[in-house]
Design a protein around this motif. Sequence first.
Motif, PDB file in Angstrom:
ATOM      1  N   TYR A  39      13.467   6.628 -26.689  1.00  0.00           N
ATOM      2  CA  TYR A  39      12.403   7.530 -26.251  1.00  0.00           C
ATOM      3  C   TYR A  39      12.802   8.216 -24.946  1.00  0.00           C
ATOM      4  N   ASP A  40      12.183   9.352 -24.669  1.00  0.00           N
ATOM      5  CA  ASP A  40      12.402  10.070 -23.418  1.00  0.00           C
ATOM      6  C   ASP A  40      11.569   9.430 -22.307  1.00  0.00           C
ATOM      7  N   LEU A  41      12.170   9.254 -21.149  1.00  0.00           N
ATOM      8  CA  LEU A  41      11.437   8.832 -19.960  1.00  0.00           C
ATOM      9  C   LEU A  41      10.941  10.089 -19.259  1.00  0.00           C
ATOM     10  N   VAL A  42       9.635  10.313 -19.284  1.00  0.00           N
ATOM     11  CA  VAL A  42       9.103  11.595 -18.819  1.00  0.00           C
ATOM     12  C   VAL A  42       8.363  11.501 -17.493  1.00  0.00           C
ATOM     13  N   GLU A  43       7.968  10.284 -17.095  1.00  0.00           N
ATOM     14  CA  GLU A  43       7.215  10.196 -15.850  1.00  0.00           C
ATOM     15  C   GLU A  43       7.286   8.768 -15.300  1.00  0.00           C
ATOM     16  N   THR A  44       7.434   8.668 -13.982  1.00  0.00           N
ATOM     17  CA  THR A  44       7.297   7.388 -13.294  1.00  0.00           C
ATOM     18  C   THR A  44       6.232   7.559 -12.230  1.00  0.00           C
ATOM     19  N   LEU A  45       5.376   6.558 -12.090  1.00  0.00           N
ATOM     20  CA  LEU A  45       4.237   6.700 -11.196  1.00  0.00           C
ATOM     21  C   LEU A  45       3.980   5.412 -10.435  1.00  0.00           C
ATOM     22  N   ALA A  46       3.368   5.557  -9.264  1.00  0.00           N
ATOM     23  CA  ALA A  46       2.831   4.416  -8.535  1.00  0.00           C
ATOM     24  C   ALA A  46       1.420   4.756  -8.109  1.00  0.00           C
ATOM     25  N   GLY A  47       0.537   3.774  -8.179  1.00  0.00           N
ATOM     26  CA  GLY A  47      -0.843   3.971  -7.757  1.00  0.00           C
ATOM     27  C   GLY A  47      -1.370   2.723  -7.102  1.00  0.00           C
ATOM     28  N   LEU A  48      -2.569   2.831  -6.553  1.00  0.00           N
ATOM     29  CA  LEU A  48      -3.174   1.734  -5.825  1.00  0.00           C
ATOM     30  C   LEU A  48      -4.490   1.323  -6.469  1.00  0.00           C
ATOM     31  N   ARG A  49      -4.532   0.091  -6.953  1.00  0.00           N
ATOM     32  CA  ARG A  49      -5.767  -0.456  -7.483  1.00  0.00           C
ATOM     33  C   ARG A  49      -6.660  -0.911  -6.324  1.00  0.00           C
ATOM     34  N   SER A  94       0.803  -1.219   0.000  1.00  0.00           N
ATOM     35  CA  SER A  94       0.000   0.000   0.000  1.00  0.00           C
ATOM     36  C   SER A  94       0.837   1.271   0.000  1.00  0.00           C
ATOM     37  N   ASP A  95       2.168   1.144  -0.132  1.00  0.00           N
ATOM     38  CA  ASP A  95       2.992   2.345  -0.224  1.00  0.00           C
ATOM     39  C   ASP A  95       2.948   2.881  -1.648  1.00  0.00           C
ATOM     40  N   LEU A  96       3.405   4.101  -1.813  1.00  0.00           N
ATOM     41  CA  LEU A  96       3.347   4.760  -3.113  1.00  0.00           C
ATOM     42  C   LEU A  96       4.728   5.103  -3.652  1.00  0.00           C
ATOM     43  N   GLY A  97       5.742   4.407  -3.190  1.00  0.00           N
ATOM     44  CA  GLY A  97       7.087   4.669  -3.683  1.00  0.00           C
ATOM     45  C   GLY A  97       7.314   4.090  -5.069  1.00  0.00           C
ATOM     46  N   VAL A  98       8.117   4.783  -5.866  1.00  0.00           N
ATOM     47  CA  VAL A  98       8.552   4.300  -7.178  1.00  0.00           C
ATOM     48  C   VAL A  98       9.994   3.817  -7.019  1.00  0.00           C
ATOM     49  N   CYS A  99      10.247   2.525  -7.297  1.00  0.00           N
ATOM     50  CA  CYS A  99      11.577   1.983  -7.031  1.00  0.00           C
ATOM     51  C   CYS A  99      12.346   1.717  -8.325  1.00  0.00           C
ATOM     52  N   ALA A 100      13.656   1.787  -8.232  1.00  0.00           N
ATOM     53  CA  ALA A 100      14.514   1.635  -9.403  1.00  0.00           C
ATOM     54  C   ALA A 100      14.378   0.248 -10.019  1.00  0.00           C
ATOM     55  N   GLY A 101      14.202  -0.771  -9.175  1.00  0.00           N
ATOM     56  CA  GLY A 101      14.095  -2.127  -9.702  1.00  0.00           C
ATOM     57  C   GLY A 101      12.889  -2.314 -10.597  1.00  0.00           C
ATOM     58  N   ALA A 102      11.748  -1.749 -10.215  1.00  0.00           N
ATOM     59  CA  ALA A 102      10.547  -1.860 -11.040  1.00  0.00           C
ATOM     60  C   ALA A 102      10.723  -1.124 -12.360  1.00  0.00           C
ATOM     61  N   VAL A 103      11.324   0.075 -12.293  1.00  0.00           N
ATOM     62  CA  VAL A 103      11.574   0.826 -13.527  1.00  0.00           C
ATOM     63  C   VAL A 103      12.495   0.030 -14.448  1.00  0.00           C
ATOM     64  N   LEU A 104      13.540  -0.573 -13.878  1.00  0.00           N
ATOM     65  CA  LEU A 104      14.483  -1.350 -14.668  1.00  0.00           C
ATOM     66  C   LEU A 104      13.797  -2.544 -15.342  1.00  0.00           C
ATOM     67  N   ARG A 105      12.982  -3.274 -14.581  1.00  0.00           N
ATOM     68  CA  ARG A 105      12.316  -4.456 -15.146  1.00  0.00           C
ATOM     69  C   ARG A 105      11.352  -4.081 -16.258  1.00  0.00           C
ATOM     70  N   LEU A 106      10.579  -3.035 -16.045  1.00  0.00           N
ATOM     71  CA  LEU A 106       9.611  -2.622 -17.065  1.00  0.00           C
ATOM     72  C   LEU A 106      10.317  -2.125 -18.323  1.00  0.00           C
ATOM     73  N   LEU A 107      11.358  -1.305 -18.144  1.00  0.00           N
ATOM     74  CA  LEU A 107      12.073  -0.788 -19.311  1.00  0.00           C
ATOM     75  C   LEU A 107      12.780  -1.904 -20.076  1.00  0.00           C
ATOM     76  N   PRO A 126      -5.238   4.699   2.739  1.00  0.00           N
ATOM     77  CA  PRO A 126      -4.687   4.746   1.391  1.00  0.00           C
ATOM     78  C   PRO A 126      -5.724   4.215   0.443  1.00  0.00           C
ATOM     79  N   SER A 127      -6.043   4.978  -0.622  1.00  0.00           N
ATOM     80  CA  SER A 127      -7.226   4.617  -1.386  1.00  0.00           C
ATOM     81  C   SER A 127      -7.098   5.046  -2.826  1.00  0.00           C
ATOM     82  N   GLY A 128      -6.468   4.195  -3.611  1.00  0.00           N
ATOM     83  CA  GLY A 128      -6.347   4.508  -5.017  1.00  0.00           C
ATOM     84  C   GLY A 128      -5.427   5.662  -5.283  1.00  0.00           C
ATOM     85  N   GLY A 129      -4.584   6.007  -4.301  1.00  0.00           N
ATOM     86  CA  GLY A 129      -3.747   7.180  -4.439  1.00  0.00           C
ATOM     87  C   GLY A 129      -2.693   7.029  -5.497  1.00  0.00           C
ATOM     88  N   VAL A 130      -1.997   8.091  -5.750  1.00  0.00           N
ATOM     89  CA  VAL A 130      -0.990   8.123  -6.797  1.00  0.00           C
ATOM     90  C   VAL A 130       0.255   8.804  -6.272  1.00  0.00           C
TER      91      VAL A 130
END
Length: 412
Positions: free
Chosen positions: A299-309, A273-286, A384-388
Amino acid sequence: MLTGGPSSTGGVNKGPFLTPDVVVVGAGPVGLAIAWRCAARGMRVVVHDPAPGSGASHVAAGMLAPVAEAYFGERELTGLLTESAARWPGFAAELAEATGVDIGYRTEGTLVVGLTADDLAEARRLWAYQQGLGLPVTPLRPSQLREREPALAPRVRGGALAPTDHQVDPRRLVPALRLAAERAGAVLVSEPVRRLRDVTAGVTVVAAGCGAAALTGLPVRPVKGQVLRLRTPDGGPPGFRHVVRGYADGEHVYLVPRDSGEVVVGATVEERSDLGVCAGAVLRLLRAAVDLVPELAEYDLVETLAGLRPGTPDNAPILGPLPGQPDVLVATGHHRHGIVLTPVTADLITDLITGGGADPLLAPFRPDRFAVTPNAAPAAEPPPSGGVASASAVGSGARTTSERAMEDDSWN
C-alpha cells in the motif's frame, strides 16, 4: 449579539436576544454534537473555535470499541462506552437524515488477533475479563479468523470477534455535525475563548480538549499519539473489511479499513506534548501492521500524523458542572474515547442544560472528583491542546495547530 438563557425550570428565554442561551467552547465532535442537540431544542447557541475539526478528531481512527477498549480497572468507563455505542446507530441515522452526509458508519465488527503465543496469551487474559463483564467477545481459531479475513497472515495464532465494535470516519463526522448544528441554528465564530469570565451566556460548555486545563483548572493533560494513513495502490477498497486490533510481538496496533481505499494504522501512546512524527514510531507501527496483514506492504504511505489526546488522571472523561460555577459545564478528557462517547456526552450535557436533571451515568465522571485551580488570566502562550501535526509521505512539510487555544476532544 444573541440573548437569553435557560430559565431556572429548564425552559429557554424566548425574548429579544442579546446574549446566547449556550456558548460551547470547542468545535470538535463533542462540542458540535452538544451545539446541535441544544439548537435543535430551540436554544440560541454560539460555538467558539478558531479551526473547527482540526484537532484530535482529524487524527482519530473512529473506532467505536466499547468491548476492545474495556480494560482492567475501568468498569464504570466501560459502562459509559457501552451505553454510548448502543446510541450510535440511532445517532448516525439521525445525523444522516439531518444532513444527507455519509459519515462512514460501518458495522462489520472488530477482530482482535494475536500474532505469537505470547501475544495470544495477553489477548486471552483481557477477553476473559471482558466476558466476565458480559460483553460480546467470541474467541476464534486461526482457521475461523481467516475464513472471515483471508488477508490475515498465516502466522496469526488466534483471535476473537467483537461484533458490536464498529467504526465511523471522523473526517466525515465533524463536517456533518457542523452542518447539522448550523442548520439547527447554531452560530460558529472563530474567536478563541481564553478566560471563562469573558463569556456571556446562560450556560457555558467547555468541550475544548486539552485546552480545558487552562480554562477550568482541571487536570487534563496531553497524551501524544502517532498515526499513519495508507492507501490501496489502485484506489479500491482494502483487502479486508473488519477493523483489526492486534498484538504483534508485543506491539499493539489497529488497522481501520475505509471504503475509499484508506487504512488508518495506529497508534502510539506517549506521555509527551510535542507534535513531532518520528521514524521509530512509523517503523514500529508499519512492522506490526504488515506482520498482521502482509498485503499492507504494497500500500501507499500517504500521511503520517501526531496528535494530542486529552487525558485525565483516571483515564475517564470529565462531565458536568464545574465546582463553584454551576453555569459552566465541562465535557472533556475523553482520552481515547472521544468519538464513541460523542452521542452519550451530547445527550447528558444537553439534558443538564435543559433542566432534565443529572443522569446517574454522570456520577462517576463529575468534575468535582478532582481539585480545581481556577484560571484567572489568559496564558501568554495558548496551551498545547489536542493539536495535530501531519506530514505527507513525500515530505511536503508539517502542519501544526498547537498554537490553538482550544481543540476538540476525541481520538480513537
